[in-house]
Structures are given as structure tokens and as C-alpha cells.
Enzyme design. Structure first.
Site, PDB file in Angstrom:
ATOM      1  N   ASP A  26       0.871  -1.305   0.122  1.00 39.40           N
ATOM      2  CA  ASP A  26       0.002  -0.095  -0.286  1.00 39.40           C
ATOM      3  C   ASP A  26       0.926   1.307  -0.028  1.00 39.40           C
ATOM      4  OD1 ASP A  26      -2.464   1.586   0.299  1.00 39.40           O
ATOM      5  OD2 ASP A  26      -1.722   1.926   2.463  1.00 39.40           O
ATOM      6  N   ASP A  28      -0.118   5.205   0.768  1.00 38.09           N
ATOM      7  CA  ASP A  28      -0.355   6.285   1.686  1.00 38.09           C
ATOM      8  C   ASP A  28      -0.425   5.579   3.041  1.00 38.09           C
ATOM      9  OD1 ASP A  28      -0.764   8.970   2.197  1.00 38.09           O
ATOM     10  OD2 ASP A  28      -2.175   8.960   0.449  1.00 38.09           O
TER      11      ASP A  28
HETATM   12 MG   LIG Z   1      -2.748   3.340   3.527  1.00 39.49          MG
END
Ligand SMILES: [Mg+2]
Length: 344
Positions: A26, A28
Site C-alpha cells: 500500500d 499512503d
Molecule cells: Mg494506506
């Protein structure tokens, strides 16, 4: 899901970067936050890749193209190609292509990432409900998306055109606070039409399928900061996961996690990829769980922690006590005091 219920984080004698062939990361809260690299991310990813681990970046953000995301990562010091980035726009484009004829027109409510992904699948992005679309797709369009775009979606959906959404993340955390995400925009159209979209993004299977198709991963490790997207997506895909504490999830959320939100491993940040993971063992007397110098037990009303050592080991022991007490439910015991002792 027929998976057994996880009751403690697992150990690994080998570094995770060696035990798994591909990291599905992932972005962010894991690699960057607010545009800047997260502490230890750049060096850790460099070492993992030099050691032979494939790195792929998996994002629910449908606005930016894979090339734009790759350029951002490269600028941060993580050399990345567009083909290393998988977006929910790509996942939803494949979902649509599976259901409409080749070359079909698709009404786009969203940004450039969606248009590029649709063209890649041989579909034709159009802008109006009058363009005879065979599907409507909605993805995050950025702060400048005009309200009239939602009206366009509603007109087409009212005529029976099937509706798709890249993802339904309700919010986008930013420097100034919480902004509405694509999930909030989807709610606007849902309220106006009473229709239900088909959704592709994490934690749903189309996103994981897209990721595995594009990376060819045989033994992937999902790495994320959110329990309800990253970790649940790994659970739904029946692959292992590493939660890092550099983003949204905190210790309290982790202790209260239902089975589909329990990661395989927990670590502070991406340095966790380069290390083995300590075992959590049951105490000889039973009922308690030990990791490093810590022992955690489930009391009547709260989780108890004794010992000392690395904070993360204490958290792993607490996870075992909480998840074992919760079984296939949610642990309601108060872990606040124990977490405070760990500074978490
Ligand atoms: Mg995230």
C-alpha cells in the site's frame, strides 16, 4: 471464508523479504504520507529489492495513472516503473471489460487514471449519458470534479446502464484534515438513484486478482497500514499480510480486530520486511502469551502486561491475548493501560 481464525501474530525465522517473493505494498501510510517518504521506507525497500524481493505498489487511488505514481516514487528515491503500480482504476476496468463487448463506451465520472485504464482494456471513455455508454464508472476525480458529473451518472443509471466504482474509501486524510473520498461521491449517486455499484478496490477480490495477474506473484506478502482495506483484502485473497504502524491503524484497533482484520505479522515500519519475526508462545502455565521480554494475559476487564523489552514484542503478546479471548469475535477488554506502558 473457510480460513481458520488467527489467534496470534506468526513468527518467521527468515527475513520476510526472503520468505515471500513479492511485496504488495500500500502507498499512503506505508511508503509515503502527504507526499513525503515515511521514515525508513526508502532504505528498507532498496535493501529488500536488492535481496531479490519483487516490489509492487497497490493503491485504491484511481485518479493518478500508474506512470504518475511511479514518477512520484522515483522522485522519493524508490526507482519504480509504471508496471510496478496497480490501481483500483485498472481493477475496475477489467471488471467492466469482463461484462461488456470489446470497444464498448464507458461513461467516466473521475480522472485521468480511469480513462487510461479503460483504454488499456480496449474500452472507450465517454463524458455524457447521451453518448450511449454500456457502463458507468466512478472513481476519485479530485477536488475540481464538477457536481454535474454526478448528474450524468444518475441519468445513465436510471436508464439501466450498469454502474461500477473503483473503490469506496469514504475519506482521504490530508494535511488540513479529512476530505471526502470516492466512497462519499458514490454515496451521492447511490442516494439519488437507489442503485448499487459493483466495486473493485481493496478489500474486494477484483483488486487482489488484478495485483496477482500483473505481478505474477506466487508467494505474495500484502503490506499495509489499514485493517479494513489492506489487511482484509489479504484475508479475502487468502494471502499473508504485514501491518505497519506508520499510518492509520493503531494498537487499540489491532487488539480489537475481528478475524478478517488480523494481520499475519505486525511491525513498526518497513524495516519489518528485512527482519525475521519473533514467535509468540503460550506460557507454561497456560493462559498467558509471551513475546520477547513481555507476557500478556486477558483479565476480567482488561488486558494485563508484565515484563519489559521491545514495545513491538509487547504488542504482539497483547494481540495473542486479545485475539485468543475474542475467538471469532471482537475483544472487548480494555488494553489502554497496557498499550500506554508500551508507548503505543
Ligand atoms: Mg494506506
Amino acid at each position: 471464508m473457510s480460513q481458520t481464525v488467527r489467534t496470534r501474530p506468526e513468527g518467521s525465522a527468515r527475513a520476510l523479504s526472503e520468505a515471500y517473493d513479492t511485496a504488495l505494498l500500500d502507498l499512503d501510510g506505508v511508503v509515503y504520507a502527504g507526499g513525503n517518504a515515511i521514515v525508513h521506507a526508502v532504505e528498507s525497500l532498496g535493501v529488500a529489492r536488492d535481496g531479490g524481493m519483487r516490489l509492487a505498489y497497490v493503491t485504491n487511488n484511481a485518479l493518478r495513472t500508474p506512470d504518475a505514481v511511479a514518477a512520484h516514487l522515483t522522485e522519493l528515491g524508490i526507482a519504480t516503473e509504471g508496471s510496478d503500480v496497480i490501481t483500483s482504476a485498472q481493477a475496475v476496468a477489467r471488471l467492466i471489460a469482463d461484462q461488456v463487448p470489446a470497444g464498448a463506451r464507458v461513461l467516466v465520472i473521475g480522472g485521468e487514471g480511469l480513462r487510461v485504464a479503460l483504454r488499456e482494456r480496449g474500452l472507450e471513455p465517454v463524458e455524457s449519458a447521451e453518448d450511449e455508454p454500456l457502463a458507468v464508472v466512478q472513481g476519485y476525480g479530485g477536488p475540481e470534479l464538477p457536481w454535474g458529473r454526478f448528474a450524468e451518472a444518475c441519468y445513465a443509471i436510471a436508464r439501466g446502464v450498469p454502474w461500477f466504482a473503483s473503490n469506496t474509501d469514504l475519506t482521504i486524510p490530508g494535511a488540513r484534515g479529512i476530505a471526502p473520498g470516492n466512497g462519499a461521491a458514490v454515496e451521492v449517486v447511490r442516494i439519488a438513484t437507489g442503485a448499487e455499484p459493483q466495486v473493485a478496490g481493496k478489500p474486494l477480490p477484483p483488486m487482489h486478482r488484478e495485483t496477482v495477474l500483473r505481478t505474477g506473484a506466487e508467494r505474495p506478502l500484502v503490506v499495509g497500514d489499514r485493517l479494513d482495506t489492506d489487511i482484509e483484502g489479504a484475508f479475502n485473497g487468502e494471502v499473508d499480510s504485514l501491518l505497519v504502524l506508520t499510518g492509520v491503524a493503531d494498537g487499540a484497533q489491532l487488539l480489537a480486530a475481528p478475524p478478517q482484520h488480523r494481520p499475519t505479522y505486525v511491525d513498526a515500519d518497513l524495516r519489518g520486511l528485512l527482519a525475521g519475526q519473533p514467535e509468540v508462545t503460550e506460557t507454561d502455565a497456560g493462559g498467558g502469551f509471551r513475546c520477547g521480554g513481555w507476557t500478556a494475559t486477558a483479565g476480567e476487564e482488561r488486558l494485563e502486561l508484565t515484563g519489559d523489552g521491545e514495545a513491538l514484542d509487547g504488542l504482539r503478546a497483547l494481540c495473542a491475548a486479545a485475539w485468543t479471548a475474542a475467538g471469532d469475535g471482537v475483544c472487548g477488554l480494555d488494553g489502554g493501560k497496557a498499550l500506554a506502558r508500551l508507548g503505543l
